[in-house]
Design an enzyme around this catalytic site. Structure first.
Site, short mmCIF file in Angstrom:
data_model
loop_
_atom_site.label_atom_id
_atom_site.label_comp_id
_atom_site.label_asym_id
_atom_site.label_seq_id
_atom_site.Cartn_x
_atom_site.Cartn_y
_atom_site.Cartn_z
CG ASP A 171 36.54 21.26 22.53
OD1 ASP A 171 36.92 21.58 23.99
OD2 ASP A 171 36.98 22.63 21.73
CD GLU B 269 34.94 18.15 25.35
OE1 GLU B 269 36.03 18.82 25.91
OE2 GLU B 269 35.34 17.81 24.25
#
Length: 226
Positions: A49, A121
């Site tokens: 992320d 992610e």
């Protein structure tokens, strides 16, 4: 460790040849099948992320050198939110290679937006740890492709835009009511109605409450501003 045929094909689709294939295996391993000897992808998701955020911030600054922070922020959010990650995950067939527990498989985990977004992610983090920031950046920009250039100038999500429209007129925030739910448990379809206190409403359906709320907000915003 040697990658299985399906993971080798996936590696080719994302354009990265792993020197440490165990990182890719971990990135596609959901917590429902983790064990003391098998790590899941949650820690990688956390890292990925942040890597995605830095790449997108750099890309947006480079693509529009005159944009203010206020203009860049909603574009950034549109590119890194779970929906965008899940869309990319679907395009590269990530769902098909996820390692899931039986309960997640039966509940349609390979199609769940949140699960796909998290796994995307984690894959980003795996590439970052395996090949460094340059490799991760190249992959992200390749997979996100035209999204960076085409992101709306005002890319606020529909719920935020509708709430700001209401507040600007002295109205309380809109409400969202689930008016129907259809389909099997593993693939539900939610119908949500967005309502303003002034009486305007709009409905929309989607495979998750969040997506249905966004679609209903977009429809209602179109009605009140159109």
């Amino acid at each position: 460790m040697k990658l299985s045929a399906d993971l080798q094909a996936f590696s080719s689709r994302i354009g990265h040849d792993f020197r440490r294939p165990e990182l890719l295996v971990q990135s596609v391993t959901h917590s429902s099948v983790s064990s003391p000897t098998r790590d899941d992808n949650q820690r990688l998701e956390f890292l990925g992320d942040r890597v995605l955020g830095l790449v997108m911030a750099e890309a947006l600054l480079a693509s529009d050198r005159a944009a203010s922070e206020g203009q860049l922020a909603p574009r950034f959010n549109a590119l890194v939110r779970k929906e965008a990650c899940a869309d990319v995950a679907r395009e590269v067939g990530l769902g098909a290679v996820l390692k899931l527990g039986r309960s997640e498989q039966l509940s349609g985990g390979r199609r769940k937006q949140a699960l796909l977004g998290d796994a995307m992610e984690a894959v980003i983090a795996a590439v970052y740890l395996d090949g460094g920031f340059a490799a991760a950046r190249d992959m992200i920009l390749r997979l996100w492709g035209a999204r960076v250039a085409q992101v709306d100038v005002d890319a606020r999500d529909a719920k935020t835009a509708l709430q700001e429209w209401a507040q600007g007129r002295g109205l309380p925030p809109p409400s969202y009511i689930e008016v129907a739910r259809e389909g099997p448990d593993h693939a539900p379809e939610f119908r949500i109605e967005a309502r303003l206190v002034t009486g305007e409403t709009a409905q929309a359906s989607a495979g998750s409450k969040r997506a249905a709320e966004q679609a209903a907000a977009k429809a209602l915003l179109g009605e009140v501003t159109g």
